[in-house]
Design a protein around this motif. Sequence first.
Motif, PDB file in Angstrom:
ATOM      1  N   TYR A  51     -18.449  14.280  11.417  1.00 44.22           N
ATOM      2  CA  TYR A  51     -17.588  15.138  12.242  1.00 44.22           C
ATOM      3  C   TYR A  51     -18.261  15.404  13.580  1.00 44.22           C
ATOM      4  CZ  TYR A  51     -20.835  18.572  10.257  1.00 44.22           C
ATOM      5  OH  TYR A  51     -21.960  19.235   9.847  1.00 44.22           O
ATOM      6  N   GLU A  52     -17.418  15.851  14.512  1.00 44.57           N
ATOM      7  CA  GLU A  52     -17.926  16.186  15.848  1.00 44.57           C
ATOM      8  C   GLU A  52     -17.932  17.709  15.960  1.00 44.57           C
ATOM      9  OE1 GLU A  52     -16.297  15.722  20.458  1.00 44.57           O
ATOM     10  OE2 GLU A  52     -15.118  14.935  18.778  1.00 44.57           O
ATOM     11  N   LEU A  54     -17.865  21.173  17.993  1.00 43.87           N
ATOM     12  CA  LEU A  54     -17.332  21.623  19.277  1.00 43.87           C
ATOM     13  C   LEU A  54     -17.710  23.074  19.541  1.00 43.87           C
ATOM     14  CD1 LEU A  54     -13.780  20.219  18.576  1.00 43.87           C
ATOM     15  CD2 LEU A  54     -15.380  19.231  20.220  1.00 43.87           C
ATOM     16  N   ALA A  92     -15.493  22.096  14.009  1.00 45.75           N
ATOM     17  CA  ALA A  92     -15.690  20.653  13.901  1.00 45.75           C
ATOM     18  C   ALA A  92     -14.362  19.918  13.922  1.00 45.75           C
ATOM     19  CB  ALA A  92     -16.450  20.340  12.622  1.00 45.75           C
ATOM     20  N   GLY A  94     -12.684  16.035  12.892  1.00 43.36           N
ATOM     21  CA  GLY A  94     -12.921  14.785  12.194  1.00 43.36           C
ATOM     22  C   GLY A  94     -11.686  14.449  11.389  1.00 43.36           C
TER      23      GLY A  94
END
Lengths: 263, 318
Positions: A51-52, A54, A92, A94
Amino acid sequence: MTNLWTRCNNCQRILYKQDILDNLAVCPSCAFHFRISAEERLRMLFDDGAYEVLDDNLHAVDALHFVDTKPYVDRIAENEKRTGLAEAIVTARGTIGGVPVYILAMEFGFLGGSVASVVGEKIARACERALEDGLPVIIVSCSGGMRMQEGMLSLMQMAKSSAAIARLGKAKIPFISVLADPTTGGTTASFAMLGDINVAEPQALIGFAGPRVIEQTIKEKLPKGFQRSEFLLSHGMIDDIVERKNLKPYLVKALRLFLNRPQ
Amino acid sequence: MEKAAEFYTLEKGILALKDQIDALAETDDLDKKDRIAALRSEIEKEWARIVPQLTTVNIVQIARHPKRPYTLDYIAFLFQDFMEMHGDRRFADDPAIVAGLAFYKGRTVAVIGHQKGRTTRARIDRNFGQANPEGYRKALRVMLEAEKFGFPVITLIDTPGAYPGIGAEERGQAEAIAFNLKTISILKTPIINVVIGEGGSGGGLGIGFGDQTLMLEHSFYSVISPEGCAAILWKDQNAFEQAAENLGIRAATLLGFGIVDKIIPEPPGGAHIDPEQTFKNVDKHLYQALKKFEGKPVDELLDERYKKIRKLGVFEER
């Protein structure tokens, strides 16, 4: 040697730590769900654990110059250091089951998962991003309520997060609330109860007032199982109780149902 | 109780002067007007001496003063033909919140407020102004009626907090407050809040935000009661004073954060010394606030309401 072993708070059995970890932090003996970190939660839910993150550039400010037995600034610094996080929630993005989604996981280890300015701001920002790109939002709550050290600035995050969620609703974007142990106070009395689906892990403490406060007010012992997930389910406050190992498939199914719009 | 006594000592001089005024007003004294005016200016002087010394604990004491005007007192003075609406249509009627329709300077408005009792009996009946879920759901029902007919909503905040009881939890205290917050944020009619006494945490907020929040000078609005905060953070009930000071609960502090939009001045000595003057002050500011939002296009109204709540919070980006 000793740190290889631990005692389950629920069944009191001595367990091999690795067995618990291999079992998603659920007691292999009694199925008690141990508290997990925001990071563990996100890895468990997102496809391939990827996941990214943020909005992790947002940091708390001691606007009230609050000092209890310790200054608030010191508490923040300690919690940042211990958890490696800037605040009590991680935003996150994703995919889960191939569905792109925002998941916000609360970190109980950061000042008891308390909600103050940054947590409210991150929820609002995530909802606004979701509004823009049309993605669903999931919040996994694990929180003792509003953070006292930011005073009314914390309390107003209840209104702010609820307002952001109301906007998602208007745009017909699904919001799912997952309630983990514990979810109490203003957290329950705002975003955690506002899901299109509210789903809890087994035996999680969920309520508005803390059990101790209620006991002191009514001057009686509380009944067994009071304010646990099963109590909330039977009183109609949550849609279901889902074991940790089934949580991801449950969420994927829910998202697929909600996102399958009639043309 | 000894905490409240502290403020009684503080206001003793003022009360003595007030008694003199009341006694004079009853007489046929020819120059009573002048003498009353002189006594009034003495009250002002005495109050001007006390005000700078008022601690946050004193503010809490004034806000909880047993003689402080309550919601129904405001309703009786400010509105006409109040028609109380009882019950949430789900479970019960909650006497800790009163709600209904009334005329306000010719227009129909919905009025909703926490209600405390004045006598021991009434205090118990009103549950000390601590609402159960039914109270919040009744408030919601009346807000939705107001939205349906386009009536503005006026809420009066005065509660120690939402009731922490078994029944309240069983019937979804948290859900009731959460649902109110969500609904208020998109309710298509103006909402004006007035904090008249105690703004007790989520129990206050459940009917306590909107387009404009006014606050009486000596009321307070807090994330948790100072007692609760002292018990949790200091693990010591005697830390009440430090907790109160730290929590930033006074009107001026909240104005600075944008949580409160306007402070309504109280008469010298506090609202309970001269309730009528208090009602007049509230009336003036309430009317101004209402005029600001009445007739505003709904999209604009909701957009501004969202922006107002959206900007609350202090943090750093780095």
